[in-house]
Design a protein around this motif. Sequence first.
Motif, PDB file in Angstrom:
ATOM      1  N   ASP A 180     -29.550 -27.750   1.016  1.00  0.00           N
ATOM      2  CA  ASP A 180     -28.663 -26.449   1.209  1.00  0.00           C
ATOM      3  C   ASP A 180     -27.370 -26.262   1.912  1.00  0.00           C
ATOM      4  O   ASP A 180     -26.141 -26.289   0.980  1.00  0.00           O
ATOM      5  CB  ASP A 180     -29.551 -24.769   1.720  1.00  0.00           C
ATOM      6  CG  ASP A 180     -28.935 -23.675   0.821  1.00  0.00           C
ATOM      7  OD1 ASP A 180     -28.432 -23.956   0.081  1.00  0.00           O
ATOM      8  OD2 ASP A 180     -28.431 -22.846   1.737  1.00  0.00           O
ATOM      9  N   ASN A 234     -25.830 -28.891   0.213  1.00  0.00           N
ATOM     10  CA  ASN A 234     -25.291 -28.192  -1.542  1.00  0.00           C
ATOM     11  C   ASN A 234     -23.998 -27.171  -1.524  1.00  0.00           C
ATOM     12  O   ASN A 234     -23.607 -27.528  -2.618  1.00  0.00           O
ATOM     13  CB  ASN A 234     -26.470 -27.329  -1.923  1.00  0.00           C
ATOM     14  CG  ASN A 234     -26.460 -27.788  -3.808  1.00  0.00           C
ATOM     15  OD1 ASN A 234     -25.926 -28.289  -4.568  1.00  0.00           O
ATOM     16  ND2 ASN A 234     -27.470 -27.172  -3.961  1.00  0.00           N
ATOM     17  N   TYR A 240     -20.965 -28.809  -1.192  1.00  0.00           N
ATOM     18  CA  TYR A 240     -19.958 -29.308  -2.815  1.00  0.00           C
ATOM     19  C   TYR A 240     -19.496 -28.047  -3.291  1.00  0.00           C
ATOM     20  O   TYR A 240     -18.555 -28.251  -3.876  1.00  0.00           O
ATOM     21  CB  TYR A 240     -21.365 -30.051  -3.070  1.00  0.00           C
ATOM     22  CG  TYR A 240     -20.994 -30.104  -4.527  1.00  0.00           C
ATOM     23  CD1 TYR A 240     -20.681 -31.714  -4.614  1.00  0.00           C
ATOM     24  CD2 TYR A 240     -21.273 -29.515  -5.368  1.00  0.00           C
ATOM     25  CE1 TYR A 240     -20.188 -31.898  -6.545  1.00  0.00           C
ATOM     26  CE2 TYR A 240     -20.775 -29.530  -6.475  1.00  0.00           C
ATOM     27  CZ  TYR A 240     -20.339 -31.413  -7.094  1.00  0.00           C
ATOM     28  OH  TYR A 240     -20.327 -31.503  -8.580  1.00  0.00           O
ATOM     29  N   ARG A 241     -20.794 -27.169  -3.102  1.00  0.00           N
ATOM     30  CA  ARG A 241     -19.742 -25.599  -3.653  1.00  0.00           C
ATOM     31  C   ARG A 241     -18.460 -25.818  -3.484  1.00  0.00           C
ATOM     32  O   ARG A 241     -17.372 -25.344  -5.126  1.00  0.00           O
ATOM     33  CB  ARG A 241     -20.946 -24.527  -4.247  1.00  0.00           C
ATOM     34  CG  ARG A 241     -21.183 -23.180  -4.469  1.00  0.00           C
ATOM     35  CD  ARG A 241     -22.043 -22.674  -4.456  1.00  0.00           C
ATOM     36  NE  ARG A 241     -21.247 -21.825  -3.596  1.00  0.00           N
ATOM     37  CZ  ARG A 241     -20.950 -20.857  -3.510  1.00  0.00           C
ATOM     38  NH1 ARG A 241     -20.474 -20.148  -4.124  1.00  0.00           N
ATOM     39  NH2 ARG A 241     -20.425 -20.134  -2.201  1.00  0.00           N
ATOM     40  N   ALA A 286     -16.070 -28.010  -4.384  1.00  0.00           N
ATOM     41  CA  ALA A 286     -15.467 -27.908  -6.193  1.00  0.00           C
ATOM     42  C   ALA A 286     -15.231 -26.877  -7.067  1.00  0.00           C
ATOM     43  O   ALA A 286     -14.626 -27.208  -7.608  1.00  0.00           O
ATOM     44  CB  ALA A 286     -17.442 -27.882  -7.050  1.00  0.00           C
ATOM     45  N   ARG A 287     -14.887 -25.793  -6.040  1.00  0.00           N
ATOM     46  CA  ARG A 287     -14.321 -24.424  -6.797  1.00  0.00           C
ATOM     47  C   ARG A 287     -12.740 -24.716  -6.187  1.00  0.00           C
ATOM     48  O   ARG A 287     -12.040 -24.316  -6.864  1.00  0.00           O
ATOM     49  CB  ARG A 287     -15.168 -23.027  -5.837  1.00  0.00           C
ATOM     50  CG  ARG A 287     -16.682 -22.850  -6.656  1.00  0.00           C
ATOM     51  CD  ARG A 287     -17.138 -21.581  -5.188  1.00  0.00           C
ATOM     52  NE  ARG A 287     -15.886 -20.732  -5.682  1.00  0.00           N
ATOM     53  CZ  ARG A 287     -16.200 -19.427  -6.423  1.00  0.00           C
ATOM     54  NH1 ARG A 287     -16.860 -19.919  -7.684  1.00  0.00           N
ATOM     55  NH2 ARG A 287     -15.649 -18.661  -6.527  1.00  0.00           N
ATOM     56  N   VAL A 331     -11.753 -26.254  -9.186  1.00  0.00           N
ATOM     57  CA  VAL A 331     -11.449 -25.510 -10.456  1.00  0.00           C
ATOM     58  C   VAL A 331     -10.403 -24.834 -10.748  1.00  0.00           C
ATOM     59  O   VAL A 331      -9.729 -24.900 -11.187  1.00  0.00           O
ATOM     60  CB  VAL A 331     -13.022 -24.432 -10.604  1.00  0.00           C
ATOM     61  CG1 VAL A 331     -12.426 -23.337 -11.398  1.00  0.00           C
ATOM     62  CG2 VAL A 331     -14.397 -25.283 -11.176  1.00  0.00           C
ATOM     63  N   ARG A 332     -10.262 -24.419  -8.880  1.00  0.00           N
ATOM     64  CA  ARG A 332      -9.043 -23.579  -9.028  1.00  0.00           C
ATOM     65  C   ARG A 332      -7.700 -24.700  -9.076  1.00  0.00           C
ATOM     66  O   ARG A 332      -6.848 -23.997  -9.311  1.00  0.00           O
ATOM     67  CB  ARG A 332      -8.910 -23.005  -7.611  1.00  0.00           C
ATOM     68  CG  ARG A 332      -9.802 -21.252  -7.012  1.00  0.00           C
ATOM     69  CD  ARG A 332      -9.118 -20.834  -6.793  1.00  0.00           C
ATOM     70  NE  ARG A 332      -8.707 -21.339  -4.775  1.00  0.00           N
ATOM     71  CZ  ARG A 332      -9.906 -21.038  -4.435  1.00  0.00           C
ATOM     72  NH1 ARG A 332     -11.463 -20.710  -4.867  1.00  0.00           N
ATOM     73  NH2 ARG A 332     -10.253 -22.151  -2.861  1.00  0.00           N
ATOM     74  N   SER A 366      -6.965 -25.129 -12.745  1.00  0.00           N
ATOM     75  CA  SER A 366      -6.844 -23.968 -13.771  1.00  0.00           C
ATOM     76  C   SER A 366      -5.346 -24.074 -13.478  1.00  0.00           C
ATOM     77  O   SER A 366      -5.214 -22.980 -14.127  1.00  0.00           O
ATOM     78  CB  SER A 366      -7.368 -22.610 -13.116  1.00  0.00           C
ATOM     79  OG  SER A 366      -9.050 -23.200 -12.876  1.00  0.00           O
ATOM     80  N   PHE A 367      -4.577 -24.465 -12.046  1.00  0.00           N
ATOM     81  CA  PHE A 367      -3.438 -23.871 -12.097  1.00  0.00           C
ATOM     82  C   PHE A 367      -2.141 -24.584 -12.978  1.00  0.00           C
ATOM     83  O   PHE A 367      -1.543 -24.313 -13.613  1.00  0.00           O
ATOM     84  CB  PHE A 367      -2.974 -24.215 -10.815  1.00  0.00           C
ATOM     85  CG  PHE A 367      -2.409 -23.586  -9.904  1.00  0.00           C
ATOM     86  CD1 PHE A 367      -1.972 -22.718  -9.542  1.00  0.00           C
ATOM     87  CD2 PHE A 367      -0.596 -24.165  -9.634  1.00  0.00           C
ATOM     88  CE1 PHE A 367      -0.888 -21.833  -8.950  1.00  0.00           C
ATOM     89  CE2 PHE A 367       0.027 -23.807  -9.186  1.00  0.00           C
ATOM     90  CZ  PHE A 367      -0.023 -22.711  -8.828  1.00  0.00           C
TER      91      PHE A 367
END
Lengths: 594, 592
Positions: B223, B226, B229-230, B233-234, B237-238, B241-242
């Motif tokens: 966990d 993980n 990693y999360r 990974a986020r 994404v940011r 997205s930019f």
Amino acid sequence: MGLLSGFIQKHGWRYIPGVVFLLISAYLQNLAPMYLGRVTDALREPEIDTRAVGELLALMMLTAAAVFAVRYTYRFFINGNGRNLEAYLRDKLFSHLQTMGPVFFHSHKTGDLMAYAVNDVNAVRQTFGPALALSVNAVSLTAIAVLNMAASVNGKLAAFALIPAPAVILVMLLLGGETRKRFKRVQEAFGAISDRVQENISGLRVIKAYVQESAESARFETLNHNARDANIKMARISAAMGPAVDLCFGISFTVSLLYGSSLVRGGSVSLGDFVAFNGYLALIVQPMRQVSRIINILSRGLASTKRLNAIIQTPAEIADRASVESRASGKKLNHAEIQIKNLCFSYPANHEKDAGNSEVKTDGAFQLRGVSVHIKPGGLLGILGRTGSGKTTLANLLARLYNPPDNTIFIDGTDANQLSLDELRAPMGYVPQDNFLFSASIEENIRFFDPRHTREEVEKAAERAAILKNIQDFPQGFDTQVGERGMSLSGGQKQRICIARALIKNPKLLILDDSLSAVDTRTEAEILDAVCAYKEKGASVVLIAHRISALSRCDEIVVLDKGEITERGTHEELLKRNGLYAAIANDQTKDGEE
Amino acid sequence: MRRLWPYLKHQRPLLLCGVALALLINGAELLKPYILKVVIDDFLVAGKADDGLYSVAALGIGYLLCVILGAGMNIAQTIAVNRMGQDTVLRIRREVFGHIQKLSMRALEKYTTGRLITRATNDVEGLNELFTDVLVHVIQDGLMLLGIAGMMFFINWKLALVAFATLPAIAVCTLIVRGKIRRNFVFVKSLTSRINGFFAENISGMRLVQIFRREREKYREFDELNERYRKVARTQVRLNSFLMPLMEVINTFGIALLIFYGMNGIMGSTLQIGVLYAFTNYIRQFFAPINDIAEKYTTVQSAAVSCERVFELLDDTGGVEDLSAGAALPRPKGLVEFQNVWFAYQEGDWVLKDISFTIQPGRSVAFVGPTGAGKTTIINLLTRFYDIQQGVIKIDGRDIREFKREDLRKQVSVVLQDVFLFSGSITENIRLGDHDIGDGDVERALDLAGARDFVAQLPYGISAPVAERGGTFSAGERQLLSFARAIAHDPAVFVLDEATAHIDTETERQIQRSLSAISNNRTTIIIAHRLSTIRGCDCIYVMRKGRIREQGTHAELLSLDGIYARLYRMDSEKKGLKLPQSQNTLLPNYRT
């Protein structure tokens, strides 16, 4: 769906602001062609109102900035939530696999399970992340654009220009199905390569020893070519997808050009509106081009959701019984007295079928037949038997890796099935046949990730398992990394670390499944001395071994043959019986007959 | 990435074809806004009348032609470039696999299994994505950028300069954000591989985790990984997205700037509205490839990392063994000599110290001694899995380094301590790639190895399937199969490295009988813990801490009353053996 409910409760709300921002962004993006049309009209005026144009351009830029902010926000919410989902699913899968027993792992190869953890989790993430955003975006953007085209420009023009649009959808669906089929073949080809590579590299020593390098390369070449061909076939169809959409929209633009310009010449539509119309049309192209990709991701995501769900719904075959769970307090077991009464056992049906377990082949279903054993507290039971005679099965049943029939195995008088797994296994020390170490330090491997054991305890266990000196000789001692990325140990060293791992628990029941095979006689004696020390303290020991030297110390020795006990007694008694045991004992001491 | 170039050069016809098609497609794409410009300026604004081919209808048909031809050529181009990419990936994958086959044991230790598997699968697959997803577009996109720029300068160079005023802004933003994306991506990648490694290991070791009830600890560990990693990974994404929405903002700013500047031209009648409109279209077209490349950036990044790793492996030629260099070694008589051999796996840490011995052809010898004494090392050296630092090893009187490795290894068969079975059938596992071994030979080998009975009971006999790593067989059965494999390959020197550890005594007896049958015409070397298994050997070497401490026959060693005698006595004493009289035919040599 059961798979996602926990996630939706915890993170589901994030989709709401995500979709709201997404809709706002679709609306804002549709403003740009309108402004461009108005600017065009303004520029056509004989006296250009520079101020008005300037204002329109400023609005255009403001809108663009707003679109930027809004798009960033919805991606943050929706795509970001996809990442949350990914982590959630992987966690869930992992904790579920922890409840699965050997039957499950026999029928699911490591590689297959890794595919769940990597590919399926990823497909679901994409579905509930980027694909969700893309599809909502496509629908809302298109709807608003079409509405604008019809309402603010010209309904008839919109209708004519959009005639090819249904064709786009049709093409997508037709090509989409075939694409998925071919994509699956690409994945299968890659899977085959992965399997082969994995096996090849794990067995590289054997390959080198038998000089099979070029034979292996040749064998691999077939798979390699398959992968290439599958990819090329896939490319042939996916290459058509984008251009097909472009073609349809090209027709739309041509219609708009021909019919639209006649309307402009007729004066019923302004040039600005014509420009705006083309702008709206251009706005739709991108989302339409993505339709096939979206469908692809969605269908894969749904399939993966189903697959993951099926895995997660697989009930644990070994679990605490309801009657155990409802019992108020845990039983404190002395865990010293083992009684096995007339135990008959065969492996579960699908185990047999899927794994083709060679031990199951014998005439009937039964792996163990009418086995009865009584180990008193502090007793040492030895088990001898040919390869495949059921020794390991018996050990597996004691640890309840498989469920024994009810009322066959009793521990301190309680049916093993009526104990919780914690109660049963906590006082048990188990050393398996294949010595598996985790990628961690030796200390962690002995302590087995139980922080309650101190360094002193670890050292003591290592000493009892006759491995302390070896470890201390390593440059990094107990901190030496072992396993996949670590130092390679000899079979005997691994085996003794596994023994230390069992001894550190101060077990009440110690099971050694052929765990002394890779150590020399002297070390074997040292370890057995340590084991006997536990026995003296009241622990029961089950010792499966091939060497008489180890078995001779047992209080009782049973000889298993095809699942039945054929001889039993002490070392001396068995020697006198002149049976299999005596023959083997004789063999092991006697000189070669040659 | 530059390293890919030599591979592409092999594909020159396809590459040229792809570039030519890309040029044509771009031409068609560039014509489309120009046609719109003509329609707007000449017919809609200036209000000219249709005149034969110079008409809206003819221009419309021309537009449609551009669309149709563009689409057709697009398909052809994608297929051509893809084919080129796939052929390249095929070659690279072949080279990587072949390279791994030839790695020496030392190199293998350096790389570890997991890393090599990743190289040959995921990393090559990363390159595959580079070709299928990126390269196809990059050629076209790059040329498109040039084409648009040229077209804009051709129509109106002043306006073109204004339109490109936003380029520096794009460059700066891209560089900054890309840098961040790249740095974060390294984290994403390393955490992904750690998570996968952890997952796979836990599946393999699940039974132990369950028996020891360590599920919670392992889960917590997972966990944590993980969760880390999360987070990265986020961040990914940011960052992603930019970048893309930002491009569009700059795009719009560029258009606004263009119109604002063009306004004066229109007022002064030096500029037509159609030109302005065409320019807004060109700018949009200009941004599409840039966006496209931005979109593929992650793929490119990850492919660049993969590419680097693949070539790092391929470039490491130092770890590669040349199997076929040296003299041929036809079937030797089997004289094995070690002369003052010193060897260390890690420099200075001598595992073998000044080892000398001679094994006459056809003799059987044994090495005994505590774990870590260096017994297995001797085998590794004899097959040249490792080369020695000092001394010389000879077979039939010649230094083994003179021979081809492949010949040497064919003549020296080792039944390894860790048995490895491949998925396939039993026959395939025994024959491996050697097709000279017929079904009859396989049966005979199984028979000699004592594996016949259990194989016969399998559903398909010798054709019975073997699961991943032989998981469905017991440890003992796996050892028997590996023994049969060695017999089938009919070596001149036969080595058993602790090969009978998991076999019950009865089967072991059988193996020993067959061993004596097959060891008539070959040299046999046995490494064993069970002293009972080696008593018949012509000579027993007792090893300790990298040296040979005692040597001789069983009887000689016992009378020497040294280490061996002590080990042997302990062996018997611990057993407390009191054999019944009827069977007391034992130990004739015991009293010599």
